[in-house]
Design an enzyme around this catalytic site. Structure first.
Site, short mmCIF file in Angstrom:
data_model
loop_
_atom_site.label_atom_id
_atom_site.label_comp_id
_atom_site.label_asym_id
_atom_site.label_seq_id
_atom_site.Cartn_x
_atom_site.Cartn_y
_atom_site.Cartn_z
N HIS A 123 0.83 -1.20 0.00
CA HIS A 123 0.00 0.00 0.00
C HIS A 123 0.87 1.26 0.00
O HIS A 123 0.68 2.15 0.83
CB HIS A 123 -0.91 0.01 1.23
CG HIS A 123 -1.92 -1.10 1.26
ND1 HIS A 123 -2.49 -1.56 2.43
CD2 HIS A 123 -2.46 -1.83 0.26
CE1 HIS A 123 -3.35 -2.53 2.15
NE2 HIS A 123 -3.34 -2.72 0.83
N HIS A 149 -6.90 -0.29 3.25
CA HIS A 149 -6.33 -0.63 1.95
C HIS A 149 -6.53 0.57 1.03
O HIS A 149 -7.54 1.26 1.10
CB HIS A 149 -7.01 -1.88 1.40
CG HIS A 149 -6.86 -3.06 2.30
ND1 HIS A 149 -6.25 -4.23 1.91
CD2 HIS A 149 -7.23 -3.26 3.59
CE1 HIS A 149 -6.26 -5.09 2.92
NE2 HIS A 149 -6.86 -4.51 3.95
#
Length: 589
Positions: A525, A569
Site C-alpha cells: 500500500h 487498503h
C-alpha cells in the site's frame, strides 16, 4: 459475504467484447497529439480517462506499459488473486533494497503491469479508512475539499453495490445509508461474529467499517461483481466507455521521461512524453495540448519524475541526469503497511488448503465458476477485517506520540482468512489446515523512499519502504500480534483450533521483535512519494489541485499524492482522489 463493485454494473462486465480503442502499436493511433495524455492505465488513470472523455470535445490518450487484462483468468477469478504476483507477466516484479530493520531481507514489491494496474492484481479489498484520515489530509494541505464530508459525493460516484453471487441476505452485514447504489460464506464466518459477542470490549461488531467510524470487526467489502473481479479496466474502461471516439489506450508503452514542450518564461512547460513500444524499441514522443497527467503509481510516478530531471537537483546531477526542477520531495515520504501472518492449525478440511492441494476439487470449483460465476471461487481470500486500536493500558503512547489520524482510527488491522491462500503451499504442512489472522500496522511512523542510481530510464528504481525503522511501529505490531492471540482464544474457537499460533513461543518483547523482523512483509500500500502539500509550501510535490510544483502543464493523480497512508487498503482512497481530481481538471478547461 457481500461484494462491492466499483462504479459500473454487471452488464458492462458480461458484455466486454469490443476493445477497439485499445491498441498495441503507435501506428494504430490517430495521431501524436491529444488534449490530455495520461501516463498509466491503472486505478486512478482510468478514472481520469473516463471522466475527461465525458466531454466529446476532449481527446484523451492513455499510455500503459503493461499488457491487456482480457482473458487473464487469474485476474478474473476472485479467489485466484494471489496467483497474479510475484514473478508473472502482470507484475513489474520489483524488489526492495535490503531492509535493515527486517534482518536485511529483500522483499518482493508487486505493482500491476496490466491494464487496470494494481486494481487488476490486488486482493480487491474496498476499505475507505477512517473519517479522521481524510480530515487530516484536508488539514495538512489546507484544503477542505479533501475532507471526509466533502469527499462523500465522490465515494458514492465511485461505488455501486451488487448482490452477492450466492444471493444470500446481506441484512446486518453493511449499512446501505453510507454507500452508493447507482459469495459464499466460509466455515469460520459464524465463529468470527461469535467472537464479537464473546469479547465485545476489544472486538466489537461494526455493521459497516466504511462508515468513517471503522473500529471493530466487520464484513469485508470487495471490488467483486457477478462473481468476478471489478477493476478500473473492467469498470471505467468498460465497453460503454472504451469505444468513445475521443478515447484511445496504447498498451506496451513504457515511458522513459517527460520533456519540456516549448520554451517558456518562468516555470518550464512539460507536456511531452518520451516512451518506447516495449523496452528496446525506438523512442517515440506524444504531446498533450492541455495537460499531461501522471498516474503511474507510487513507484512509477517518482521513477518517471526523477528520470525527467524533476527531483533533488544535487542527487540527480551526481548520477548524470540534468536537473529540470529542484523538487527534493520527489520519491521521499514513502509510507506503507507492514504485516505479519499468524496462523493456527485447525480440525477442518473445509479451508483454502483443500482447494489448493486437491486437483479434483480445484477443477470442479473452476468448472462451476466458468459455467455460472458461482461457487467458492467467487470470493476473495478473506471475509472479515478487524480494525483495532492499541489497548489503553499499554505504555506505547507514554513514550511516543500517537501516529493515528484520530481517536476513531485503528492502529492495527486483522485480515481474517480461512487458511493459507498463496500457492504453492509450503511443503512442510502435509495435510494440515489453518486459520489465519494477519496483523498489519496501519499507522506507520517509518518513512522510506523511491530513488534511482542510473541514467537508464528503464533500470528498476531503488525501493526502500524502510519498514519498522521507527520504534512505535514495531511496538504497535507486537500489540497487534498479542491482540490476535486473544481473538483466537475466544470460546468460539475452542473446538476448532487444535494448536497454538505459529508465534506462540514468543512472549517477551524481544522475542516478538525477532519474529516480526524475520517474517514481516508488505501489504503493498505505498503512498506519499509525490505528496500533496499546501500552496506555496517549500515541501511536497503537488499542490491541493494536484498540479506539480515548479512546472506548467503537469498534474499527478494516483496514490503517490496521499501525504500519509490511510488506515485502510488504498484502493478506495485512490479511486475517490481520482474522482475529485477529474472534476478539478474539468474546472480548469
Amino acid at each position: 459475504m457481500y461484494f462491492l463493485f466499483s462504479y459500473l454494473c454487471l452488464v458492462d462486465l458480461i458484455a466486454f467484447q469490443s476493445f477497439a480503442a485499445v491498441v498495441e502499436r503507435v501506428k494504430d493511433l490517430p495521431g501524436l497529439e491529444y488534449d490530455f495524455v495520461i501516463i498509466g492505465a491503472g486505478t486512478a488513470g482510468n478514472v481520469i480517462a473516463n471522466r475527461l472523455t465525458e466531454n466529446i470535445h476532449h481527446s484523451v490518450l492513455v499510455l500503459e506499459a503493461g499488457v491487456s487484462n482480457k482473458e487473464v483468468l487469474n485476474s478474473e477469478v476472485p479467489f485466484f488473486c494471489p496467483r497474479l504476483t510475484p514473478n508473472t507477466a502482470f507484475d513489474w516484479n520489483y524488489t526492495t533494497i535490503p531492509q535493515q530493520s527486517l534482518n536485511g531481507r529483500i522483499l518482493a514489491y508487486p505493482r500491476g503491469h496490466i491494464l487496470g494496474g494494481s486494481s487488476s492484481i490486488n486482493f480487491m479489498a474496498y476499505t475507505r479508512g477512517s473519517a479522521d484520515d481524510y480530515n487530516r489530509y484536508a488539514k495538512l494541505v489546507k484544503d477542505s475539499g479533501w475532507s471526509w464530508d466533502r469527499l462523500q459525493p465522490y465515494f458514492r460516484k465511485n461505488e455501486k453495490f451488487t448482490p452477492p453471487a450466492d444471493h444470500h441476505n446481506t441484512r446486518g452485514q453493511f449499512n446501505p445509508s453510507v454507500h452508493g447504489f447507482d459469495g459464499i460464506n466460509s466455515p469460520i464466518d459464524r465463529r468470527v461474529i461469535q467472537t464479537t459477542m464473546e469479547l465485545p470490549h476489544e472486538f466489537p461488531f461494526n455493521l459497516d467499517t466504511n462508515s468513517g467510524h471503522q473500529l471493530g470487526v466487520g464484513w469485508t467489502q470487495s471490488t467483486i461483481g457477478g462473481g468476478q473481479r471489478s477493476s478500473s479496466a473492467t469498470s471505467y474502461l468498460g465497453p460503454r466507455f472504451v469505444n468513445r471516439r475521443n478515447l484511445h489506450v496504447l498498451l506496451h508503452a513504457q515511458v522513459a521521461r517527460i520533456l519540456r514542450t516549448k520554451p517558456t518564461h518562468g516555470d518550464p512547460d512539460v507536456r511531452t512524453v518520451e516512451f518506447t513500444e516495449g523496452v528496446g524499441g525506438p523512442m517515440r514522443r506524444i504531446t498533450a495540448r492541455k495537460e499531461l497527467i501522471l498516474s503511474a503509481g507510487s513507484v512509477g510516478t517518482p521513477h518517471i519524475l526523477l528520470n525527467s530531471g524533476i527531483g533533488n537537483s544535487h542527487d540527480l546531477s551526481r548520477i548524470g541526469i540534468k536537473p529540470l526542477v529542484h523538487l527534493p520531495s520527489v520519491g521521499q515520504n514513502l509510507s506503507d503497511h507492514p504485516f505479519v501472518v499468524n496462523q493456527w492449525e485447525v480440525n477442518s478440511s473445509d479451508t483454502f488448503e483443500t482447494i489448493n492441494r486437491n486437483a479434483t476439487v480445484a477443477a470442479a470449483d473452476l468448472q462451476q465458476w466458468m459455467q455460472s460465476r458461482t461457487g467458492p471461487l467467487v470470493d476473495g481470500t478473506f471475509n472479515h477485517n478487524a480494525w483495532i486500536r492499541v489497548p489503553k493500558n499499554t505504555t506505547i503512547f507514554d513514550r511516543f506520540r500517537d501516529p493515528s489520524a484520530g481517536p476513531n482510527t485503528a492502529h492495527v488491522e486483522f485480515v481474517i482468512s480461512n487458511g493459507l491462500s498463496h500457492v504453492p503451499l509450503p511443503t512442510n504442512i502435509g495435510n494440515m489446515s489453518f486459520f489465519v489472522v494477519s496483523t498489519a500496522v496501519l499507522t506507520p511512523a517509518s518513512r522510506g523512499s523511491i530513488t534511482i542510481n542510473s541514467t537508464n530510464p528503464f533500470a528498476p528504481p531503488l525501493i526502500n519502504p524502510n519498514f519498522l525503522s521507527s520504534e512505535p511501529d514495531i511496538a504497535i505490531m507486537r500489540e497487534g500480534i498479542r491482540s490476535a492471540r486473544r481473538f483466537a482464544a475466544a470460546p468460539a474457537w475452542a473446538d476448532y483450533i487444535t494448536s497454538p499460533s505459529s508465534t506462540s513461543n514468543s512472549t517477551t518483547d524481544a522475542e516478538l521483535d525477532e519474529v516480526i523482523r524475520s517474517s514481516a512483509s508488505s501489504f503493498f500500500h505505498p503512498v506519499g512519494t509525490a505528496g500533496m502539500s499546501p500552496r506555496g509550501a517549500d515541501y511536497g510535490v503537488v499542490d491541493p489541485d494536484l498540479r506539480v510544483k515548479g512546472v506548467k502543464g503537469l498534474r499527478i493523480v494516483d496514490a503517490s499524492v496521499l501525504p500519509i497512508v490511510p488506515a485502510g487498503h488504498t484502493q478506495a482512497a485512490t479511486y475517490v482522489f481520482a474522482e475529485r481530481a477529474a472534476d478539478l481538471i474539468k474546472e480548469s478547461w
